[in-house]
Design a protein around this motif. Structure first.
Motif, short mmCIF file in Angstrom:
data_model
loop_
_atom_site.label_atom_id
_atom_site.label_comp_id
_atom_site.label_asym_id
_atom_site.label_seq_id
_atom_site.Cartn_x
_atom_site.Cartn_y
_atom_site.Cartn_z
N ALA A 172 0.82 -1.21 0.00
CA ALA A 172 0.00 0.00 0.00
C ALA A 172 0.86 1.26 0.00
O ALA A 172 0.46 2.29 -0.55
CB ALA A 172 -0.93 -0.01 1.21
N ASP A 173 2.06 1.18 0.60
CA ASP A 173 2.94 2.36 0.64
C ASP A 173 3.94 2.37 -0.51
O ASP A 173 4.87 3.17 -0.53
CB ASP A 173 3.67 2.44 1.98
CG ASP A 173 4.42 1.16 2.31
OD1 ASP A 173 4.49 0.27 1.44
OD2 ASP A 173 4.93 1.05 3.44
N GLY A 174 3.76 1.48 -1.48
CA GLY A 174 4.59 1.50 -2.68
C GLY A 174 5.95 0.87 -2.53
O GLY A 174 6.80 1.00 -3.43
N LYS A 175 6.21 0.16 -1.45
CA LYS A 175 7.53 -0.44 -1.25
C LYS A 175 7.70 -1.70 -2.11
O LYS A 175 6.74 -2.36 -2.47
CB LYS A 175 7.75 -0.77 0.23
CG LYS A 175 7.86 0.46 1.11
CD LYS A 175 8.24 0.11 2.55
CE LYS A 175 8.45 1.37 3.38
NZ LYS A 175 8.91 1.05 4.76
N PHE A 176 8.94 -2.01 -2.39
CA PHE A 176 9.29 -3.19 -3.18
C PHE A 176 9.19 -4.41 -2.26
O PHE A 176 9.87 -4.51 -1.23
CB PHE A 176 10.72 -3.04 -3.71
CG PHE A 176 11.16 -4.13 -4.64
CD1 PHE A 176 10.96 -4.01 -6.01
CD2 PHE A 176 11.78 -5.26 -4.15
CE1 PHE A 176 11.39 -5.01 -6.87
CE2 PHE A 176 12.21 -6.27 -5.00
CZ PHE A 176 12.01 -6.14 -6.37
N GLU A 177 8.34 -5.38 -2.62
CA GLU A 177 8.06 -6.52 -1.75
C GLU A 177 9.05 -7.65 -1.95
O GLU A 177 9.25 -8.13 -3.07
CB GLU A 177 6.65 -7.04 -2.01
CG GLU A 177 5.55 -6.10 -1.57
CD GLU A 177 4.20 -6.73 -1.78
OE1 GLU A 177 3.72 -7.43 -0.87
OE2 GLU A 177 3.63 -6.53 -2.87
N ILE A 178 9.66 -8.09 -0.85
CA ILE A 178 10.59 -9.22 -0.85
C ILE A 178 10.06 -10.27 0.12
O ILE A 178 9.64 -9.94 1.23
CB ILE A 178 12.01 -8.80 -0.41
CG1 ILE A 178 12.54 -7.67 -1.29
CG2 ILE A 178 12.97 -9.99 -0.42
CD1 ILE A 178 13.87 -7.08 -0.82
#
Length: 301
Positions: free
Chosen positions: A25-31
């Motif tokens: 939701a906050d636009g972070k790159f998901e790992i």
């Protein structure tokens, strides 16, 4: 394992849509990471532009985890899955099914040691001939190589933040270099070089710092050692004047304590860092605690 995982895979279409495309939701790159050491790398290198989900919960033994449908969905949704192929079968299968082109296999960028084999006294380890040893993170030199390669992989996957990934990766490589120097200097001169451990997780550490690992159990810490293996380890401990039997944090110390009583030795915790027990610690802190434990147990000056 396949029968257990397939029902979970069937739900991922509903959970993930076209996997790997969604962001947080906050636009972070998901790992998504398979277990703690890879979580540590991903968080340190990713910084505040990534969101990291660890598939192995704190305090859990990671070798034989089973994934829930939600966790398989996490793999499907992640923009990068970081794992060590061959260590956790359920994770291997989920990555192969859901994130094959969005994965980073840490074992693929370093040279692995074989699992098992024979020790210097000709005692055959029970897992001899069964693949490669996955515990590469216990060698700071190999781990620093993985850190640098992960930085490059993240830069490739998320070019907008490439400079930050590379900068943080190189900073971590420098920290791991300092850790390696501390181990090398501290373990250079010791009264004993035999490392008697509850399971053979420390081959990389032993190889790097000229120690001789004697494992009671094999690569799998849950495997019961045979009476012959127990007798062989006790004999070797007596012959070499071993004063400390090392056991790990996530499995029962009972077998190590039995050997210690039989040979008149003490026991001490040597953490294989497969999972983080102390939420306040991190990889570097636990490794330095391991070093202090080794210096005492091996009589290092």
């Amino acid at each position: 394992m396949r029968r257990r995982l397939l029902p979970a895979l069937l739900v991922t279409a509903a959970l993930a849509g076209c996997g790997g495309q969604a962001g947080t939701a906050d636009g972070k790159f998901e790992i998504v990471t398979a277990f703690y050491p890879l979580q540590f790398l991903s968080e340190r290198i990713g910084g505040d532009v990534v969101s990291v989900t660890n598939l192995t919960k704190p305090g859990a033994e990671p070798h034989d985890i089973e994934l829930t449908p939600r966790q398989v969905g996490d793999v499907a949704e992640a923009k990068l899955a970081v794992y060590i192929k061959g260590f956790q079968p359920a994770v291997d299968e989920a990555v192969a099914q859901e994130a094959k082109d969005r994965s980073f296999d840490a074992a693929s960028v370093v040279t692995l040691l074989p699992a098992g084999g024979e020790d210097d006294h000709g005692h055959e380890h029970e897992e001899a001939g069964h693949g490669e040893d996955p515990h590469v993170w216990l060698d700071p030199v190999r781990f620093s190589t993985i850190a640098g390669k992960l930085g490059e992989r993240l830069a490739e996957a998320d070019p907008e933040h490439a400079a930050g990934y590379r900068e943080r990766a190189q900073a971590l490589v420098a920290e791991l270099g300092t850790l390696n120097t501390e181990f090398a200097d501290s373990l250079k001169t010791c009264e004993r070089r035999e490392l008697v451990t509850s399971h053979t997780a420390f081959a990389y550490l032993a190889s790097r710092y000229d120690l001789h690992q004697v494992g009671i159990s094999g690569i799998d810490p849950e495997a019961e050692p045979s009476p012959q293996r127990l007798a062989a380890v006790a004999q070797e401990a007596r012959e070499t004047g071993t004063t400390t039997i090392f056991f790990e944090t996530l499995v029962s110390p009972a077998v190590a304590e039995t050997i210690a009583r039989e040979v008149g030795a003490k026991t001490a915790v040597l953490d294989p860092l497969e999972g983080l027990v102390d939420a306040q610690g991190d990889y570097l802190g636990v490794m330095r605690q391991n070093l202090a434990t080794l210096k005492t147990g091996l009589g290092c000056s």
